[in-house]
Structure formats: structure tokens, C-alpha cells
Design a protein around this motif. Structure first.
Motif, mmCIF file in Angstrom:
data_model
loop_
_atom_site.group_PDB
_atom_site.id
_atom_site.type_symbol
_atom_site.label_atom_id
_atom_site.label_comp_id
_atom_site.label_asym_id
_atom_site.label_seq_id
_atom_site.Cartn_x
_atom_site.Cartn_y
_atom_site.Cartn_z
ATOM 1 N N LEU A 1 0.852 -1.190 0.000
ATOM 2 C CA LEU A 1 0.000 0.000 0.000
ATOM 3 C C LEU A 1 0.885 1.235 0.000
ATOM 4 N N TRP A 2 0.713 2.083 -1.020
ATOM 5 C CA TRP A 2 1.574 3.256 -1.139
ATOM 6 C C TRP A 2 1.209 4.336 -0.117
ATOM 7 N N GLY A 3 -0.071 4.580 0.094
ATOM 8 C CA GLY A 3 -0.438 5.702 0.953
ATOM 9 C C GLY A 3 -1.606 5.395 1.873
ATOM 10 N N LEU A 4 -1.530 5.937 3.085
ATOM 11 C CA LEU A 4 -2.640 5.890 4.036
ATOM 12 C C LEU A 4 -2.961 7.322 4.443
ATOM 13 N N VAL A 5 -4.186 7.752 4.194
ATOM 14 C CA VAL A 5 -4.635 9.093 4.570
ATOM 15 C C VAL A 5 -5.633 8.956 5.714
ATOM 16 N N ASN A 6 -5.183 9.251 6.917
ATOM 17 C CA ASN A 6 -6.053 9.205 8.096
ATOM 18 C C ASN A 6 -6.810 10.525 8.193
ATOM 19 N N ASN A 7 -8.011 10.520 7.631
ATOM 20 C CA ASN A 7 -8.792 11.751 7.531
ATOM 21 C C ASN A 7 -10.011 11.743 8.450
ATOM 22 N N ALA A 8 -10.539 10.561 8.776
ATOM 23 C CA ALA A 8 -11.772 10.486 9.557
ATOM 24 C C ALA A 8 -11.596 11.139 10.917
ATOM 25 N N GLY A 9 -12.595 11.901 11.331
ATOM 26 C CA GLY A 9 -12.527 12.555 12.630
ATOM 27 C C GLY A 9 -13.852 13.197 12.967
ATOM 28 N N THR B 1 -3.826 2.836 11.519
ATOM 29 C CA THR B 1 -2.401 2.939 11.171
ATOM 30 C C THR B 1 -1.656 1.653 11.503
ATOM 31 N N LYS B 2 -1.862 1.124 12.706
ATOM 32 C CA LYS B 2 -1.179 -0.109 13.100
ATOM 33 C C LYS B 2 -1.596 -1.273 12.206
ATOM 34 N N SER B 3 -2.858 -1.314 11.812
ATOM 35 C CA SER B 3 -3.336 -2.416 10.979
ATOM 36 C C SER B 3 -2.703 -2.401 9.588
ATOM 37 N N PHE B 4 -2.531 -1.207 9.015
ATOM 38 C CA PHE B 4 -2.066 -1.110 7.632
ATOM 39 C C PHE B 4 -0.554 -0.890 7.513
ATOM 40 N N LEU B 5 0.143 -0.759 8.633
ATOM 41 C CA LEU B 5 1.585 -0.498 8.556
ATOM 42 C C LEU B 5 2.391 -1.586 7.829
ATOM 43 N N LEU C 1 1.601 -3.285 5.217
ATOM 44 C CA LEU C 1 1.471 -3.009 3.782
ATOM 45 C C LEU C 1 2.233 -1.756 3.387
ATOM 46 N N LEU C 2 2.233 -0.751 4.261
ATOM 47 C CA LEU C 2 2.953 0.496 3.974
ATOM 48 C C LEU C 2 4.459 0.274 4.014
ATOM 49 N N ARG C 3 4.923 -0.528 4.960
ATOM 50 C CA ARG C 3 6.367 -0.808 5.023
ATOM 51 C C ARG C 3 6.821 -1.585 3.800
ATOM 52 N N GLN C 4 5.960 -2.475 3.332
ATOM 53 C CA GLN C 4 6.290 -3.269 2.138
ATOM 54 C C GLN C 4 6.521 -2.370 0.930
#
Length: 401
Positions: free
Chosen positions: A143-151, A182-186, A188-191
């Protein structure tokens, strides 16, 4: 000076003091003037930079890259999903309601690459299911990008008047929910050696009045983001924070988590921005607060004081900026630039706000915040009564004297 002191003249010490003060002022002026000019120059640069926005960078190609965005029912998330899809990215967009207006708008305007997922980020099972669905579509890709926008932004009144459920709800969505995703998708992001982009708020760095619950949750998010940025350097994952100014992010939607009073886990990230300019929303929040306050607090603050706060927030929301492009451009830059910024000041005035907060005396910074946001004219009822008693006592004392 030595000769004057040796002459035992009565004017000697005074003259020496004046001479010494003159030399001191001259030296201080010579030293401080360049610093003052430099600070003024920095302020101008911050204003220009924050107002100019960040356009699409000449970075790596967007095609083939996958991005996961939370909170896409309305606001920044919805606009960013559309724009990133138009650039050729594979977008995974989470919404609270797959049948809602936001989801339908994304289906109409985006390509077949877009994947819509129903996710409440406060529910770990839904986050894990979204991870499995994303992995199934990505295959061997990371996964190239994670945008944590929900709030969420629940802001109606002073900290003492805010419900504990508001504090817990803001922390659950804005902080714990973001940490969970973030912890769940890390992995894939590190890969992919990808990017994390967190939509935060200046309210997490500066004490905006009447935003204690929201600001505290964003302060926790800011520290988490900065810590994560240091820890992920060896993995090649870059982490950025976006700090928007006040924007209209759309009508709030019902929250489906265990905090049903919260409105919409879509983007509500602007510091003083209200969740909605909808009159019914504000009246509902106002009535709920009045019903939940203990009689003693109601007597101390007064219903007119609480009503003024509601009116000020509603007015602020109505005058918020409807153009979300500075925030969307910042998200694109953070995802695709070869060297993304650590922090993005998205919107006019944010750079100047941080300059004043960082370099000016605290008294000036506090006055700036008070003039900028929630300009209350009423004091709490108890203070007004005390003030009246003091005036009466002063009159009586004057008559006795």
C-alpha cells in the motif's frame, strides 16, 4: 566615567546611569534590529507559503499506486478520493454509509478503480475486515499511501460544560481510531516504503477556546504522528501532518459507533471549523447540552452564555471556506512528492498563526487567538453577579466615606 566618579560630583552617579542606559539601548538596538527584520521576513514568507497552496508535485508516477483514505462521506476525504482517482491512483475509500449521498457521488464521478468500504474506525472488526478486503485487491502489492482523515469535532462550550462522553468520543475517533487503522495497515505500507498522511488541526497545538475535547484528541494525534515519523525512518516510510484552516466540510452524518451522539466521522479537521452550518444540527447540540448540565452549572454559567457560544460556533461555520482545494493539494503533495513536507499549513493564515504562536510572547499569542475565534461578549452569570455586587459595595463604601 572614572573621572566623573573620582570628582565626587553629586550629579556623577545620575550621569553615569544615563550614559550606561544610552550605551545599553544602542547595543540592544543594533543587536535586535536584524533579528526583528528577520522575524518580519519569516512572517511574510509563512503567510505567502500558507496561502499559495501546494500543487501536484513532479514526483513518482501515480499510476499503479494504491491509497487508503478514511472518512470519505463528505469533506476532505470525499474530495481527495475523487482527485486521487482522477490522477490514476487505486483508491480505497471508507465511508460510514455505502448508500449515502457521499458514496453515491463517489461512484458517479470516479473510475472503476475506486473501491468503497464501509468502515467505522472505532470498530476493530470493521478495520480488520477492510484490511482483508484491501489485501485481496492489492495481491502482492504493498500500500503506497494511508490518509487518516476520519474525525469528529464536537464543540459546544467551555471544558467544564463539555460532556465526558464528548471527550471520550473525540479521543476514540480522532486518536484511538486513527492509531488502530495505522497499526493495521503499517505492514502493507512498510512493504511499499509508502506514505502516511494524517489530517490534524492547529487546535492540537494551540489552546482554542471551547475546543478542549477536540484539541486534546488532536494533540494526542500530533504527538503520535511525530513519534511515528521518527520510528519509520529506517523502513523508508514518510509521515506528514496536514493542518487545515477553517473549511466547510459538509453536513454531518450519524455516527454508528458506540458514541451515537457524535455526528459523522467524516472530515472535520479545521481547528475552529464547526462540523456543519446546518441550523438544526446546532440546535440539537444546544438542546442536548442544556438537558445534560447539572442545575448548579446552569446557574453559574447562565443559559444566555451557553446560547451565545452556540451562535458564535454556528456563525463561524457559516463563514468557513467552501474551497477544499488547498487541503486536497496538500494531500496529493504529501503522497506523491519525492520529498514531502513534515507539516503542511493548508489554508490562508495558518502559517501566520503558527509564527505568532512560536515566536511572539504568550500574551500576544493568547490575544491573537481570542480575537480570531469565539469572540464572546458575555461573562458567565456568576461572574456578572459578582461584578454587580462589587459595584454596589463600592458605591456604599463611597457613601460611608
Amino acid at each position: 566615567m572614572k573621572k566623573i566618579l573620582a570628582s565626587h560630583l553629586s550629579a556623577g552617579p545620575t550621569l553615569v546611569a544615563w550614559l550606561g542606559a544610552t550605551v545599553l539601548v544602542e547595543r540592544l538596538w543594533a543587536f535586535c534590529l536584524p533579528a526583528v527584520l528577520l522575524l518580519v521576513l519569516l512572517a511574510v514568507v509563512c503567510c505567502v507559503r500558507s496561502g499559495s497552496g501546494t500543487g501536484p508535485p513532479p514526483g513518482p508516477p501515480a499510476e499503479g499506486k494504491a491509497v487508503f483514505i478514511t472518512g470519505c462521506d463528505t469533506g476532505f476525504g470525499n474530495a481527495a478520493a475523487k482527485h486521487l482517482d482522477s490522477l490514476g491512483l487505486d483508491v480505497f475509500a471508507t465511508v460510514l454509509d455505502l448508500t449515502g449521498d457521499g458514496a453515491r457521488a463517489l461512484r458517479r464521478s470516479c473510475s472503476s478503480r475506486l473501491t468503497l468500504l464501509q468502515v467505522d474506525i472505532t470498530q476493530p472488526q470493521q478495520v480488520q475486515q477492510a484490511l482483508l478486503d484491501t489485501k485481496a485487491k492489492l495481491g502482492l502489492r504493498g500500500l503506497w499511501g494511508l490518509v487518516n482523515n476520519a474525525g469528529v469535532c464536537v464543540n459546544l462550550g467551555d471544558a467544564e460544560l463539555s460532556l465526558m462522553s464528548n471527550f471520550r468520543g473525540c479521543m476514540e475517533v480522532n486518536f484511538f481510531g486513527t492509531v488502530s487503522v495505522t497499526k493495521s495497515f503499517l505492514p502493507l505500507l512498510r512493504q511499499a516504503k509508502g506514505r502516511i498522511v494524517n489530517i490534524s488541526s492547529p487546535a492540537g497545538d494551540q489552546p482554542f477556546p471551547c475546543l478542549a475535547a477536540y484539541g486534546a484528541s488532536k494533540a494526542a494525534l500530533n504527538l503520535f504522528t511525530e513519534t511515528l515519523r521518527h520510528e519509520l525512518v529506517p523502513w523508508g516510510v514518510k509521515v506528514s501532518t496536514i493542518l487545515p484552516s477553517s473549511y466547510k466540510t459538509g453536513k454531518p452524518r450519524p455516527q454508528t459507533s458506540t458514541w451515537p451522539h457524535l455526528q459523522g466521522a467524516a472530515s472535520k479537521a479545521a481547528p475552529p471549523a464547526a462540523p456543519s452550518s446546518n441550523n438544526a444540527y446546532w440546535e440539537q447540540q444546544h438542546q442536548q447540552l442544556l438537558q445534560s448540565l447539572p442545575p448548579a452549572l446552569m446557574e453559574e454559567y447562565g443559559e444566555d452564555y451557553i446560547a451565545e457560544t452556540k451562535d458564535l460556533f454556528q456563525s463561524f461555520a457559516e463563514h468557513a471556506n467552501p474551497d477544499l482545494s488547498p487541503v486536497v493539494n496538500a494531500i496529493v503533495h504529501a503522497l506523491l512528492s519525492p520529498q514531502p513536507q513534515l507539516r503542511y499549513f493548508a489554508g490562508p493564515g495558518i502559517g501566520l498563526m503558527y509564527f505568532i504562536h512560536s515566536y511572539c510572547p504568550l500574551s500576544i499569542s493568547n490575544r491573537f487567538l481570542q480575537k480570531l475565534f469565539v469572540k464572546k461578549t458575555l461573562m458567565p452569570r456568576a461572574l456578572r453577579k459578582q461584578s454587580g455586587l462589587e459595584k454596589n459595595n463600592t458605591k456604599n463604601n463611597n457613601k460611608i466615606i
